[in-house]
Enzyme design. Structure first.
Site, short mmCIF file in Angstrom:
data_model
loop_
_atom_site.label_atom_id
_atom_site.label_comp_id
_atom_site.label_asym_id
_atom_site.label_seq_id
_atom_site.Cartn_x
_atom_site.Cartn_y
_atom_site.Cartn_z
N HIS A 274 -5.75 -8.02 -8.41
CA HIS A 274 -4.87 -7.05 -8.06
C HIS A 274 -4.40 -7.10 -6.74
CE1 HIS A 274 -4.90 -2.37 -8.06
NE2 HIS A 274 -3.95 -2.91 -7.42
N GLU B 140 -3.88 7.06 -4.98
CA GLU B 140 -5.16 6.61 -4.84
C GLU B 140 -5.62 7.07 -3.45
OE1 GLU B 140 -4.44 2.30 -4.27
OE2 GLU B 140 -4.64 2.02 -6.42
N HIS C 210 -0.70 -6.62 -1.96
CA HIS C 210 -0.90 -7.57 -2.91
C HIS C 210 -0.51 -9.13 -2.55
CE1 HIS C 210 0.26 -4.08 -5.74
NE2 HIS C 210 -1.04 -3.98 -5.45
N HIS D 203 -3.81 -1.24 1.47
CA HIS D 203 -4.03 -1.96 0.14
C HIS D 203 -2.49 -2.66 -0.09
CE1 HIS D 203 -4.08 -3.15 -3.87
NE2 HIS D 203 -3.39 -2.02 -4.10
#
Length: 269
Positions: A214, A119, A144, A142
């Site tokens: 996500h 990414e 979760h 990023h």
């Protein structure tokens, strides 16, 4: 092999901070297997010795042209690498890259040929936008967070600022320490151009955005700042869900109380 961190205390301190946050992400259960990414702009910490380092392996294409990143340097978590391993050995599970003068390619320069996250184009696009805006923000994370992802499965929470106001109302610190709230990005294929563009747009208004079903993507002054914003939002989500598990919907702070917070702490919203 000598690490690029040796004899560079400021750079080592920054990488140690990244490793510390990686450990928090794993301990919180937010980084299963190789889930999550961290990318930090370390250009200000780079000296002439680092600038002279040759490429390790082949030059790689970014996949897009980002003129604002000419000559910049980043620490990036490696693709397929686990946060729990990065926490212990950051230079074995991530690498330092140089964006080349064509602004379309990068080279790994230290310590090992650890390919950055798949990414990377999304992360670098965000960093390019930050530089273009003159932002002091240097880090993107990023991850979760369990409770926040669970709440994104409810369509009514995906409407603009519905979840922001719920989370702000759970505990005063959330509004104080994440004063822009939580932006919402409807589901897109992970790693897709559509997800990257939607994230860029949402980050114009928010520091943290929720990717439906996500995870979250946050930007911050440094990696700890980005983590802290996710952490306070996650705490509020836990409070909300715990109250629901006890059989009631929490009252939350009133609009008047939140307005009072905005004025008292000179918050942007």
């Amino acid at each position: 092999m000598k690490s690029v961190l040796e004899g560079r205390p400021a750079l080592k301190e920054e990488i140690d901070k990244i490793a510390e946050v990686a450990g928090y992400l794993w301990q919180n259960g937010w980084a299963e297997r190789n889930g999550g990414n961290i990318t930090v702009n370390i250009t200000d910490l780079v000296d002439d010795g680092i600038k002279a380092l040759p490429a390790i392996g082949e030059v790689k294409r970014i996949g897009t042209a980002l003129p604002a990143l000419k000559g910049t340097y980043f620490y990036c978590k490696g693709t397929g690498k686990r946060m729990r391993d990065l926490a212990r050995r950051p230079m074995d599970n991530g690498s330092i890259i140089r964006v080349l003068d064509n602004c379309e390619s990068y080279a790994i320069i230290a310590d090992k040929e650890v390919l950055p996250t798949s990414e990377l184009p999304s992360h670098l696009s965000v960093h390019a936008r930050l530089i273009e805006k003159g932002s002091p923000y240097k880090a993107t994370v990023h991850t979760h967070p369990i409770e926040l992802i669970a709440m994104s499965h409810n369509k009514k929470f995906m409407k603009k600022d519905v979840l922001t106001n719920i989370l702000w109302s759970m505990i005063p610190e959330t509004k104080a320490f994440c004063p822009l709230g939580l932006g919402m990005v409807p589901y897109e294929l992970p790693g897709s151009v559509e997800l990257a563009n939607a994230t860029l747009n949402a980050l114009e208004e928010y520091d943290v955005v929720m990717w439906e079903k996500h995870g979250v993507f946050a930007k911050g002054l440094d990696v700890m700042d980005a983590f802290d914003q996710i952490d306070v939002l996650s705490k509020s989500a836990k409070i909300y869900i715990d109250a629901k598990c006890m059989g009631f919907t929490p009252d939350g702070m009133s609009e008047e109380q939140m307005k009072e917070m905005t004025v008292a702490f000179n918050l942007p919203r």
